[in-house]
Design a protein around this motif. Structure first.
Motif, PDB file in Angstrom:
ATOM      1  N   VAL A  53      -1.247 -87.103  29.217  1.00 14.60           N
ATOM      2  CA  VAL A  53      -0.532 -86.697  30.321  1.00 14.60           C
ATOM      3  C   VAL A  53      -1.005 -86.939  31.689  1.00 14.60           C
ATOM      4  N   ARG A  61      -5.492 -94.612  39.444  1.00 15.66           N
ATOM      5  CA  ARG A  61      -5.758 -93.981  40.530  1.00 15.66           C
ATOM      6  C   ARG A  61      -6.742 -92.906  40.523  1.00 15.66           C
ATOM      7  N   LYS A  68      -9.697 -85.950  45.806  1.00 14.06           N
ATOM      8  CA  LYS A  68      -8.849 -85.042  46.127  1.00 14.06           C
ATOM      9  C   LYS A  68      -9.139 -83.625  45.311  1.00 14.06           C
ATOM     10  N   TRP A  73     -11.258 -78.023  45.353  1.00 16.79           N
ATOM     11  CA  TRP A  73     -12.167 -76.885  44.915  1.00 16.79           C
ATOM     12  C   TRP A  73     -13.411 -76.739  46.034  1.00 16.79           C
ATOM     13  N   LYS A  86      -0.298 -80.722  48.204  1.00 16.73           N
ATOM     14  CA  LYS A  86       1.023 -79.916  47.787  1.00 16.73           C
ATOM     15  C   LYS A  86       0.915 -79.934  46.258  1.00 16.73           C
ATOM     16  N   HIS A  91       2.818 -81.641  40.576  1.00 17.98           N
ATOM     17  CA  HIS A  91       2.781 -81.376  39.185  1.00 17.98           C
ATOM     18  C   HIS A  91       4.333 -81.653  38.581  1.00 17.98           C
ATOM     19  N   VAL A  94       6.003 -84.923  35.744  1.00 18.59           N
ATOM     20  CA  VAL A  94       4.979 -85.505  34.940  1.00 18.59           C
ATOM     21  C   VAL A  94       5.263 -85.433  33.591  1.00 18.59           C
ATOM     22  N   PHE A 102      -1.140 -75.499  29.765  1.00 20.35           N
ATOM     23  CA  PHE A 102      -1.979 -74.987  30.714  1.00 20.35           C
ATOM     24  C   PHE A 102      -3.122 -74.076  30.037  1.00 20.35           C
ATOM     25  N   TRP A 105      -5.721 -76.430  29.338  1.00 22.50           N
ATOM     26  CA  TRP A 105      -6.577 -76.834  30.644  1.00 22.50           C
ATOM     27  C   TRP A 105      -7.406 -75.566  30.798  1.00 22.50           C
TER      28      TRP A 105
HETATM   29  C1  HEM Z   1      -1.454 -78.580  32.084  1.00 20.14           C
HETATM   30  C2  HEM Z   1      -2.124 -78.431  33.125  1.00 20.14           C
HETATM   31  C3  HEM Z   1      -2.108 -79.669  34.222  1.00 20.14           C
HETATM   32  C4  HEM Z   1      -1.856 -80.711  34.030  1.00 20.14           C
HETATM   33  C5  HEM Z   1      -1.045 -81.544  32.766  1.00 20.14           C
HETATM   34  C6  HEM Z   1      -1.859 -81.279  35.631  1.00 20.14           C
HETATM   35  C7  HEM Z   1      -1.608 -82.764  35.759  1.00 20.14           C
HETATM   36  C8  HEM Z   1      -2.077 -83.170  37.149  1.00 20.14           C
HETATM   37  C9  HEM Z   1      -1.515 -84.642  37.402  1.00 20.14           C
HETATM   38  C10 HEM Z   1      -1.162 -85.520  36.718  1.00 20.14           C
HETATM   39  C11 HEM Z   1      -2.088 -84.665  38.665  1.00 20.14           C
HETATM   40  C12 HEM Z   1      -1.955 -85.938  39.564  1.00 20.14           C
HETATM   41  C13 HEM Z   1      -0.435 -85.987  40.530  1.00 20.14           C
HETATM   42  C14 HEM Z   1      -0.554 -87.253  41.171  1.00 20.14           C
HETATM   43  O1  HEM Z   1      -1.380 -87.632  42.096  1.00 20.14           O
HETATM   44  O2  HEM Z   1       0.483 -87.879  41.054  1.00 20.14           O
HETATM   45  C15 HEM Z   1      -2.646 -83.213  38.938  1.00 20.14           C
HETATM   46  C16 HEM Z   1      -3.084 -83.274  40.426  1.00 20.14           C
HETATM   47  C17 HEM Z   1      -3.699 -81.857  40.770  1.00 20.14           C
HETATM   48  N1  HEM Z   1      -3.605 -81.007  40.199  1.00 20.14           N
HETATM   49 FE1  HEM Z   1      -3.121 -80.695  38.124  1.00 20.14          FE
HETATM   50  N2  HEM Z   1      -2.380 -80.544  35.958  1.00 20.14           N
HETATM   51  C18 HEM Z   1      -2.761 -79.310  35.304  1.00 20.14           C
HETATM   52  C19 HEM Z   1      -3.096 -78.047  35.858  1.00 20.14           C
HETATM   53  C20 HEM Z   1      -3.805 -77.756  37.312  1.00 20.14           C
HETATM   54  C21 HEM Z   1      -4.313 -76.493  37.508  1.00 20.14           C
HETATM   55  C22 HEM Z   1      -4.582 -75.334  36.687  1.00 20.14           C
HETATM   56  C23 HEM Z   1      -4.816 -76.822  38.700  1.00 20.14           C
HETATM   57  C24 HEM Z   1      -5.541 -75.843  39.701  1.00 20.14           C
HETATM   58  C25 HEM Z   1      -6.279 -74.945  39.218  1.00 20.14           C
HETATM   59  C26 HEM Z   1      -4.451 -78.025  39.147  1.00 20.14           C
HETATM   60  C27 HEM Z   1      -4.635 -78.685  40.341  1.00 20.14           C
HETATM   61  C28 HEM Z   1      -4.271 -79.953  40.765  1.00 20.14           C
HETATM   62  C29 HEM Z   1      -4.350 -80.588  42.042  1.00 20.14           C
HETATM   63  C30 HEM Z   1      -4.960 -79.704  43.523  1.00 20.14           C
HETATM   64  C31 HEM Z   1      -3.902 -81.469  42.299  1.00 20.14           C
HETATM   65  C32 HEM Z   1      -4.003 -82.415  43.363  1.00 20.14           C
HETATM   66  C33 HEM Z   1      -2.570 -82.521  44.092  1.00 20.14           C
HETATM   67  C34 HEM Z   1      -2.223 -83.150  45.175  1.00 20.14           C
HETATM   68  O3  HEM Z   1      -1.885 -84.463  45.183  1.00 20.14           O
HETATM   69  O4  HEM Z   1      -2.676 -82.826  46.378  1.00 20.14           O
HETATM   70  N3  HEM Z   1      -3.769 -78.650  38.167  1.00 20.14           N
HETATM   71  N4  HEM Z   1      -2.627 -82.495  37.972  1.00 20.14           N
END
Ligand code: HEM
Length: 156
Positions: A53, A61, A68, A73, A86, A91, A94, A102, A105
């Motif tokens: 995923v 990337r 980031k 954190w 944002k 998310h 995706v 989750f 995760w």
């Molecule tokens: C099933 C759970 C999760 C999946 C599959 C997931 C997947 C992703 C993916 C694919 C991205 C990259 C998006 C992009 O740049 O195009 C991303 C970014 C991010 N994720 Fe998650 N994520 C999950 C849970 C979480 C959780 C629980 C947190 C926080 C505690 C989190 C925090 C972030 C942050 C801060 C970014 C960067 C956003 C930005 O571009 O500013 N994610 N995640």
């Protein structure tokens, strides 16, 4: 005006200093965040369900994502305001994103904290923060207010 700005800057510096002290007391510093993020996403990429995923969206990337996530954190832990992204938008759409992922995760995040030797306090603090954010992401991604409509439960 200047006094106002200076006052605000001093207030922000005080908040950051307090957060840094609170983190230091739990054994958390910049090196800890670096290790947490590196180790966690190393495992994410190997994970049979989560790996594909993330890879689907982040292929080519990853370095940018790691920068980031370290800023994210650090910002949460030290209240620096260094992360201005944002998360909800990031998310959306995706491929393969699902609610049950989750829990996986969060389990992997918890296992990583144990693996890198986080203190009990740090483990509790990071898990509480991650759970809070995960809950709000799940709500924004999968929750439909129509589910609360009694007519959805008892269609007549
Ligand atoms: C099933 C759970 C999760 C999946 C599959 C997931 C997947 C992703 C993916 C694919 C991205 C990259 C998006 C992009 O740049 O195009 C991303 C970014 C991010 N994720 Fe998650 N994520 C999950 C849970 C979480 C959780 C629980 C947190 C926080 C505690 C989190 C925090 C972030 C942050 C801060 C970014 C960067 C956003 C930005 O571009 O500013 N994610 N995640």
């Amino acid at each position: 005006m200047n006094t106002d700005l200076n006052g605000r800057a001093a207030h922000r510096a005080e908040i950051t200093a307090r957060a840094e002290a609170q983190m230091a007391a739990m054994g958390v510093d910049a090196a800890f965040i670096e290790q947490l993020v590196e180790t966690f996403y190393g495992h994410i990429r190997q994970h049979p369900d989560l790996g594909p995923v993330f890879e689907g969206r982040l292929a080519g990337r990853w370095p940018d994502h790691m920068v980031k996530m370290k800023a994210f954190w650090s910002s949460v832990a030290f209240k620096t305001g260094a992360y201005g992204g944002k998360p909800v938008m990031a998310h959306q759409n995706v491929d393969g994103m699902a609610e049950h992922l989750f829990l996986q995760w969060l389990q992997l995040f918890s296992d990583t904290l144990v693996e890198i030797g986080a203190s009990e306090e740090a483990h509790g603090w990071f898990m509480a923060s991650a759970e809070r954010i995960a809950k709000s992401l799940v709500l924004s991604l999968f929750y439909n207010p129509a589910f609360d409509d009694p007519r959805m439960r008892n269609p007549s």
